[in-house]
Write a protein that holds these residues in place. Structure first.
Motif, short mmCIF file in Angstrom:
data_model
loop_
_atom_site.label_atom_id
_atom_site.label_comp_id
_atom_site.label_asym_id
_atom_site.label_seq_id
_atom_site.Cartn_x
_atom_site.Cartn_y
_atom_site.Cartn_z
N PRO A 187 0.80 -1.23 0.00
CA PRO A 187 0.00 0.00 0.00
C PRO A 187 0.84 1.28 0.00
N ASP A 188 1.76 1.39 -0.93
CA ASP A 188 2.72 2.49 -0.96
C ASP A 188 2.19 3.71 -1.72
N GLY A 189 1.02 4.19 -1.31
CA GLY A 189 0.46 5.40 -1.90
C GLY A 189 0.34 5.33 -3.40
N ALA A 190 0.91 6.33 -4.08
CA ALA A 190 0.83 6.40 -5.55
C ALA A 190 1.58 5.26 -6.23
N MET A 191 2.42 4.56 -5.48
CA MET A 191 3.16 3.42 -6.03
C MET A 191 2.57 2.09 -5.55
N ALA A 192 1.38 2.13 -4.97
CA ALA A 192 0.74 0.93 -4.45
C ALA A 192 0.61 -0.14 -5.54
N SER A 193 0.62 -1.39 -5.11
CA SER A 193 0.46 -2.47 -6.08
C SER A 193 -0.29 -3.64 -5.45
N VAL A 194 -0.97 -4.36 -6.32
CA VAL A 194 -1.66 -5.59 -5.92
C VAL A 194 -1.27 -6.64 -6.95
N ARG A 195 -0.75 -7.74 -6.45
CA ARG A 195 -0.36 -8.85 -7.32
C ARG A 195 -1.17 -10.06 -6.89
N VAL A 196 -1.69 -10.79 -7.84
CA VAL A 196 -2.46 -12.00 -7.56
C VAL A 196 -1.55 -13.20 -7.81
N VAL A 197 -1.48 -14.08 -6.80
CA VAL A 197 -0.67 -15.29 -6.91
C VAL A 197 -1.54 -16.49 -6.54
N GLY A 198 -1.13 -17.66 -6.97
CA GLY A 198 -1.83 -18.87 -6.58
C GLY A 198 -1.81 -19.03 -5.07
N ARG A 199 -2.82 -19.64 -4.55
CA ARG A 199 -2.93 -19.80 -3.10
C ARG A 199 -1.71 -20.47 -2.49
N ASP A 200 -1.13 -21.42 -3.19
CA ASP A 200 0.02 -22.14 -2.67
C ASP A 200 1.35 -21.61 -3.20
N ASP A 201 1.31 -20.47 -3.89
CA ASP A 201 2.52 -19.86 -4.42
C ASP A 201 3.45 -19.53 -3.24
N PRO A 202 4.75 -19.81 -3.37
CA PRO A 202 5.67 -19.57 -2.25
C PRO A 202 6.07 -18.10 -2.04
N ALA A 203 5.47 -17.18 -2.78
CA ALA A 203 5.82 -15.76 -2.62
C ALA A 203 5.70 -15.36 -1.14
N THR A 204 6.70 -14.64 -0.68
CA THR A 204 6.71 -14.23 0.73
C THR A 204 6.17 -12.81 0.87
N ALA A 205 5.76 -12.50 2.08
CA ALA A 205 5.27 -11.15 2.40
C ALA A 205 5.64 -10.85 3.85
N ASP A 206 5.63 -9.57 4.18
CA ASP A 206 5.93 -9.16 5.56
C ASP A 206 4.83 -9.61 6.51
N VAL A 207 3.61 -9.65 6.01
CA VAL A 207 2.44 -10.00 6.82
C VAL A 207 1.56 -10.94 5.99
N THR A 208 0.98 -11.93 6.66
CA THR A 208 0.01 -12.80 6.00
C THR A 208 -1.27 -12.79 6.82
N ILE A 209 -2.37 -12.52 6.14
CA ILE A 209 -3.70 -12.51 6.77
C ILE A 209 -4.55 -13.51 5.99
N LYS A 210 -5.07 -14.51 6.69
CA LYS A 210 -5.87 -15.54 6.03
C LYS A 210 -7.23 -15.65 6.69
N GLY A 211 -8.22 -15.99 5.87
CA GLY A 211 -9.56 -16.21 6.37
C GLY A 211 -10.53 -16.30 5.20
N PRO A 212 -11.79 -16.56 5.50
CA PRO A 212 -12.80 -16.61 4.44
C PRO A 212 -12.95 -15.25 3.75
N ILE A 213 -13.13 -15.26 2.44
CA ILE A 213 -13.20 -14.01 1.67
C ILE A 213 -14.27 -13.06 2.21
N LEU A 214 -15.41 -13.57 2.60
CA LEU A 214 -16.47 -12.68 3.10
C LEU A 214 -16.07 -12.00 4.40
N MET A 215 -15.29 -12.69 5.23
CA MET A 215 -14.82 -12.08 6.47
C MET A 215 -13.74 -11.03 6.17
N LEU A 216 -12.85 -11.33 5.25
CA LEU A 216 -11.80 -10.38 4.89
C LEU A 216 -12.39 -9.11 4.28
#
Length: 169
Positions: A58-87
Motif C-alpha cells: 500500500p505504498d500510496g501512488a506506487m501501491a500495487s496488488v499482485r495475484v498469486v496462486g494460493r500455494d505460491d511460495p511468494a513471501t510477504a511481511d504479513v500474512t492474513i488468512k480467512g474466508p473471503i467474506l470475512m476479509l
C-alpha cells in the motif's frame, strides 16, 4: 468458492486493484500516510476459500496488488488468512478484526506492527465500496448499498449453510 473462482480468474484482478488503490491514494493520501513506515510493507491477503491470494503493497501512488496462486511460495511481511467474506468485512468495517482473530476466524502472521498500522488506517478511513471505485453522489450511494447488501446477504447465506452442515454431522 474455489470452483467458482479458479486461480486463473484472479489474475486480471491484480492490475484492476492496483489502479483502484493508486486512485484512492491520489484522492485520500492521508489514509496511506497513516501507515507511516509500513507503506512499503507487503501484505499477503489469503482468502482460504479461493484458489488465489493477493499481495498488496500500500505504498500510496506506487501501491500495487499482485495475484498469486494460493500455494505460491511468494513471501510477504504479513500474512492474513480467512474466508473471503470475512476479509471483505474487515475492509469495509462491518466486521471487527480483533473479534475475528480471537475467535480464530482469521489468522495473522508476520510483522505485528505492520498489521496494527494497516488495521488502524483502515478503521480510521471508514472505507466504502464507492471509495475504492472512485464514485461519488447518487452512483456512490447505489454502489455502496448494492455491494454492502450483497456482502451481507452472502455472509448470512454462508452462516446458514455452516449451521446446516454442523447439524448434519
Amino acid at each position: 468458492m474455489r470452483r467458482l473462482f479458479p486461480s486463473f480468474m484472479g489474475r486480471p484482478l491484480g492490475p484492476i486493484l492496483t489502479l483502484s488503490l493508486r486512485s484512492l491514494a491520489r484522492r485520500r493520501p492521508q489514509l496511506f500516510d497513516r501507515l507511516g513506515g509500513h507503506r512499503g510493507a507487503s501484505y499477503r491477503i489469503g482468502p482460504n476459500d479461493l484458489a488465489f491470494s493477493f499481495i498488496v503493497v500500500p505504498d500510496g501512488a506506487m501501491a500495487s496488488v499482485r495475484v498469486v496462486g494460493r500455494d505460491d511460495p511468494a513471501t510477504a511481511d504479513v500474512t492474513i488468512k480467512g474466508p473471503i467474506l470475512m476479509l471483505l468485512g474487515l475492509l469495509d468495517g462491518t466486521l471487527d478484526g480483533d473479534a475475528l482473530f480471537f475467535h480464530r476466524v482469521i489468522s495473522v502472521s508476520g510483522r505485528t506492527e505492520a498489521v496494527v498500522a494497516l488495521r488502524n488506517a483502515i478503521e480510521d478511513a471508514e472505507l466504502r465500496p464507492s471509495d475504492l471505485l472512485g464514485l461519488r453522489g447518487t452512483l456512490a450511494r447505489l454502489a455502496d448499498a448494492g455491494v454492502l447488501g450483497g456482502l451481507s446477504a452472502a455472509r448470512h447465506l454462508a452462516e446458514r449453510t455452516a449451521v446446516r452442515s454442523r447439524a448434519e454431522v
